[in-house]
Design a protein around this motif. Structure first.
Motif, PDB file in Angstrom:
ATOM      1  N   GLY A   1     -12.426  10.751  81.916  1.00 53.03           N
ATOM      2  CA  GLY A   1     -12.343   9.340  82.290  1.00 53.03           C
ATOM      3  C   GLY A   1     -10.983   9.048  82.895  1.00 53.03           C
ATOM      4  O   GLY A   1      -9.963   9.124  82.207  1.00 53.03           O
ATOM      5  N   PHE A   2     -10.962   8.725  84.201  1.00 54.67           N
ATOM      6  CA  PHE A   2      -9.693   8.585  84.908  1.00 54.67           C
ATOM      7  C   PHE A   2      -8.858   7.422  84.372  1.00 54.67           C
ATOM      8  O   PHE A   2      -7.639   7.535  84.216  1.00 54.67           O
ATOM      9  N   GLU A   3      -9.498   6.299  84.069  1.00 52.83           N
ATOM     10  CA  GLU A   3      -8.754   5.149  83.542  1.00 52.83           C
ATOM     11  C   GLU A   3      -8.171   5.464  82.168  1.00 52.83           C
ATOM     12  O   GLU A   3      -7.042   5.059  81.850  1.00 52.83           O
ATOM     13  N   ARG A   4      -8.899   6.196  81.354  1.00 54.07           N
ATOM     14  CA  ARG A   4      -8.360   6.594  80.043  1.00 54.07           C
ATOM     15  C   ARG A   4      -7.187   7.558  80.205  1.00 54.07           C
ATOM     16  O   ARG A   4      -6.244   7.549  79.405  1.00 54.07           O
ATOM     17  N   TYR A   5      -7.257   8.389  81.229  1.00 57.10           N
ATOM     18  CA  TYR A   5      -6.130   9.288  81.490  1.00 57.10           C
ATOM     19  C   TYR A   5      -4.870   8.473  81.797  1.00 57.10           C
ATOM     20  O   TYR A   5      -3.777   8.773  81.288  1.00 57.10           O
ATOM     21  N   LEU A   6      -5.000   7.434  82.626  1.00 62.83           N
ATOM     22  CA  LEU A   6      -3.853   6.583  82.943  1.00 62.83           C
ATOM     23  C   LEU A   6      -3.342   5.879  81.692  1.00 62.83           C
ATOM     24  O   LEU A   6      -2.122   5.751  81.499  1.00 62.83           O
ATOM     25  N   GLN A   7      -4.244   5.421  80.836  1.00 63.48           N
ATOM     26  CA  GLN A   7      -3.823   4.829  79.568  1.00 63.48           C
ATOM     27  C   GLN A   7      -2.994   5.816  78.759  1.00 63.48           C
ATOM     28  O   GLN A   7      -1.965   5.464  78.176  1.00 63.48           O
ATOM     29  N   CYS A   8      -3.440   7.050  78.737  1.00 62.41           N
ATOM     30  CA  CYS A   8      -2.786   8.085  77.937  1.00 62.41           C
ATOM     31  C   CYS A   8      -1.358   8.346  78.394  1.00 62.41           C
ATOM     32  O   CYS A   8      -0.426   8.361  77.582  1.00 62.41           O
ATOM     33  N   ILE A   9      -1.143   8.537  79.696  1.00 67.36           N
ATOM     34  CA  ILE A   9       0.197   8.913  80.148  1.00 67.36           C
ATOM     35  C   ILE A   9       1.143   7.724  80.247  1.00 67.36           C
ATOM     36  O   ILE A   9       2.366   7.906  80.216  1.00 67.36           O
ATOM     37  N   LEU A  10       0.598   6.499  80.331  1.00 66.52           N
ATOM     38  CA  LEU A  10       1.454   5.316  80.440  1.00 66.52           C
ATOM     39  C   LEU A  10       1.590   4.564  79.125  1.00 66.52           C
ATOM     40  O   LEU A  10       2.480   3.724  78.982  1.00 66.52           O
ATOM     41  N   GLY A  11       0.693   4.836  78.161  1.00 69.05           N
ATOM     42  CA  GLY A  11       0.746   4.148  76.878  1.00 69.05           C
ATOM     43  C   GLY A  11       0.126   2.766  76.899  1.00 69.05           C
ATOM     44  O   GLY A  11       0.399   1.950  76.013  1.00 69.05           O
ATOM     45  N   VAL A  12      -0.709   2.482  77.889  1.00 71.48           N
ATOM     46  CA  VAL A  12      -1.333   1.157  78.021  1.00 71.48           C
ATOM     47  C   VAL A  12      -2.497   1.044  77.044  1.00 71.48           C
ATOM     48  O   VAL A  12      -3.363   1.919  76.993  1.00 71.48           O
ATOM     49  N   ASP A  13      -2.525  -0.046  76.284  1.00 74.57           N
ATOM     50  CA  ASP A  13      -3.502  -0.187  75.204  1.00 74.57           C
ATOM     51  C   ASP A  13      -4.880  -0.609  75.688  1.00 74.57           C
ATOM     52  O   ASP A  13      -5.896  -0.199  75.137  1.00 74.57           O
ATOM     53  N   ASN A  14      -4.933  -1.443  76.738  1.00 74.94           N
ATOM     54  CA  ASN A  14      -6.206  -2.007  77.189  1.00 74.94           C
ATOM     55  C   ASN A  14      -6.618  -1.385  78.522  1.00 74.94           C
ATOM     56  O   ASN A  14      -5.865  -1.429  79.499  1.00 74.94           O
ATOM     57  N   ILE A  15      -7.814  -0.821  78.574  1.00 74.16           N
ATOM     58  CA  ILE A  15      -8.287  -0.130  79.774  1.00 74.16           C
ATOM     59  C   ILE A  15      -8.407  -1.071  80.969  1.00 74.16           C
ATOM     60  O   ILE A  15      -8.345  -0.635  82.120  1.00 74.16           O
ATOM     61  N   LYS A  16      -8.531  -2.370  80.724  1.00 75.48           N
ATOM     62  CA  LYS A  16      -8.644  -3.340  81.817  1.00 75.48           C
ATOM     63  C   LYS A  16      -7.339  -3.483  82.597  1.00 75.48           C
ATOM     64  O   LYS A  16      -7.326  -4.075  83.684  1.00 75.48           O
ATOM     65  N   ASP A  17      -6.252  -2.940  82.043  1.00 66.42           N
ATOM     66  CA  ASP A  17      -4.948  -3.053  82.692  1.00 66.42           C
ATOM     67  C   ASP A  17      -4.590  -1.846  83.550  1.00 66.42           C
ATOM     68  O   ASP A  17      -3.473  -1.754  84.060  1.00 66.42           O
ATOM     69  N   VAL A  18      -5.533  -0.911  83.735  1.00 64.93           N
ATOM     70  CA  VAL A  18      -5.243   0.270  84.555  1.00 64.93           C
ATOM     71  C   VAL A  18      -6.236   0.436  85.706  1.00 64.93           C
ATOM     72  O   VAL A  18      -6.318   1.494  86.310  1.00 64.93           O
TER      73      VAL A  18
END
Length: 478
Positions: free
Chosen positions: A449-466
């Motif tokens: 999941g590409f959006e979850r990958y961005l969450q992982c490396i940036l530390g963003v809690d909500n998937i709607k923000d990536v």
């Protein structure tokens, strides 16, 4: 004599015209500005030249003799400082306004910026009333606040950084893999029934007939089509949109998101897949950290302080591997109280996944060999007893939980046919059985999941923000 005089006059006229043309060319060349992006300007390109920069005003600071602006066009986090005479002050020159600035690019006397643009002309292309604009020049807005303005949030530093990182991560993944699968399909690859049905509309459409020969849906995965390609190409991948009709508004789910999916032929074990997953994660992350230094730093310093240490730890250590049975044992020996059951045979929930990641040192961890009944019909049967499992694997990561899911595919025709018959799907997937009849090889694949990958490396809690325009249950569509 008349002829000689005429020739002399003609020669003088020609010389005069030539000089005029030459002076005109020199004048034109001197005054024609070189159009630069802000990223090119701040890097020192065309230093000393007459240049034109177009973008949006990030700050305005008028003084008695001079006017100072910061202009950004989205090409970099750093804005370009513009220095102008106070005579160029314009009441329409406000925070958020769109401008076109022409002048000379010079070295800056201040250490905070390498260059500055000495403006000769400033043209306000688009006005912006700072009182009505939802983002304020001196405020540091939270991701929750800017999420209310999906049509404007790309104007903020945080979200413009996110979009540049997203673009670079996309490039990194394509570079790692070096076929597009259909968006419209008749397959429910995940088997969960959470699909968006596609139906035509129009005055001449017969509602009692399918546009295609069968009901059609937006794809939930490109895996089955990749399996077709893996019969002729030993390594294939796709990177595109996928859709899930989950009635969820949680911070983990979207109705439309992007998946990176790969299929590998001639596999010997799950290790063949876990190696590709881990190598891709490392390669993409190292690329993003190297090419988006300022943008990633903005997140790690101001949005998710301290997350840089987590990312560096993930890159330094090899990802451990545990079986599903070992994971259940770890959960049952834990003193933590879980909301969902942890009996063998239960699907792992987010709370379980996050606990397992922390238990393993807060780095990504592979969980393998899930209960056979939890996995789709195409997952390879391990034929083990008494705990009947499938050769499936998930990659769990800090802050997110499941990032990748994959399996070896059942290449044995008799076992695959038996499972499809049991599910009443043999006729539907007769073409899938053909893949096993004609030159089939052991193979496997996974999806990330590409959006979850961005969450992982940036530390963003909500998937709607990536993601630029998040789609989820009951959301408003722009």
């Amino acid at each position: 004599m008349f002829v000689a005089a005429a020739k002399a006059l003609s020669s003088a006229t020609t010389t005069s015209v030539s000089r005029g043309i030459l002076l005109g060319i020199r004048h034109y060349c001197k005054r024609t500005p070189v159009k630069l992006r802000v990223s090119e300007a701040v890097s020192g390109a065309e230093l000393g030249a007459n240049v034109k920069v177009q973008g949006w005003v990030r700050s305005v600071r008028p003084q008695k003799a001079n006017l100072f602006l910061h202009v950004n066009d989205g090409s970099s986090l750093q804005s370009l400082q513009v220095v102008a005479s106070s005579e160029l002050t314009d009441p329409l020159l406000t925070f958020g306004s769109a401008v076109e600035v022409t002048g000379t690019l010079k070295k800056s006397p201040h250490h905070k910026q390498p260059v500055e643009l000495e403006a000769e002309q400033i043209h306000v292309v688009g006005e912006c009333n700072p009182l009505d604009f939802p983002f304020k020049i001196k405020d540091r807005h939270s991701l929750e606040y800017i999420r209310q303005f999906p049509h404007l949030r790309c104007r903020t530093n945080a979200f413009s950084s996110l979009l540049r990182i997203r673009s670079e991560a996309t490039t990194a993944i394509h570079s790692y893999f070096k076929i597009h699968t259909p968006v419209i399909t008749s397959n429910d690859c995940e088997g969960a029934g959470e699909l968006f049905q596609v139906e035509p509309s129009g005055p001449d459409i017969n509602e009692d007939e399918n546009f295609f020969s069968v009901p059609a849906f937006l794809t939930v995965s490109g895996q089955l089509h990749l399996e077709i390609m893996s019969g002729a190409f030993s390594r294939v991948y796709t990177f595109g949109p996928t859709f899930r009709a989950e009635n969820s508004q949680s911070r983990r789910h979207l109705a439309e998101f992007h998946m990176v999916e790969a299929e590998v032929s001639f596999t010997q074990s799950l290790e063949d897949l876990t190696k590709v997953m881990e190598d891709m994660f490392r390669s993409a992350t190292e690329h993003v950290l190297a090419h988006c230094v300022e943008d990633v730093d903005l997140f790690h310093k101001h949005v998710t302080p301290g997350h840089r240490d987590t990312v560096e730890s993930m890159l330094k250590k090899r990802f451990p591997v545990i079986t599903y049975s070992e994971a259940i044992d770890i959960l049952n020996r834990s003193s933590q109280k879980f909301a969902f059951p942890t009996d063998w045979g239960c699907d792992l929930q987010t709370e379980h996944e996050k606990y397992l990641v922390k238990h393993c040192g807060n780095i990504p961890v592979f969980v393998t060999d899930y209960p056979y009944d939890l996995k789709p019909f195409y997952a390879r049967d391990n034929q083990d007893h008494p705990e009947h499992t499938a050769a499936a694997v998930d990659l769990l990561v800090p802050g997110v939980g499941e990032l990748c899911g994959g399996s070896l595919r059942e290449e044995r025709l008799d076992l695959l046919r038996a499972r499809l018959q049991e599910a009443g799907l043999e006729d539907t997937y007769s073409w899938y059985l053909d893949l096993r009849r004609f030159g089939s090889v052991p193979h496997g694949g996974f999806g990330l999941g590409f959006e979850r990958y961005l969450q992982c490396i940036l530390g963003v809690d909500n998937i709607k923000d990536v993601i630029p325009f998040p789609r989820f249950s009951h959301s408003c569509l722009l």
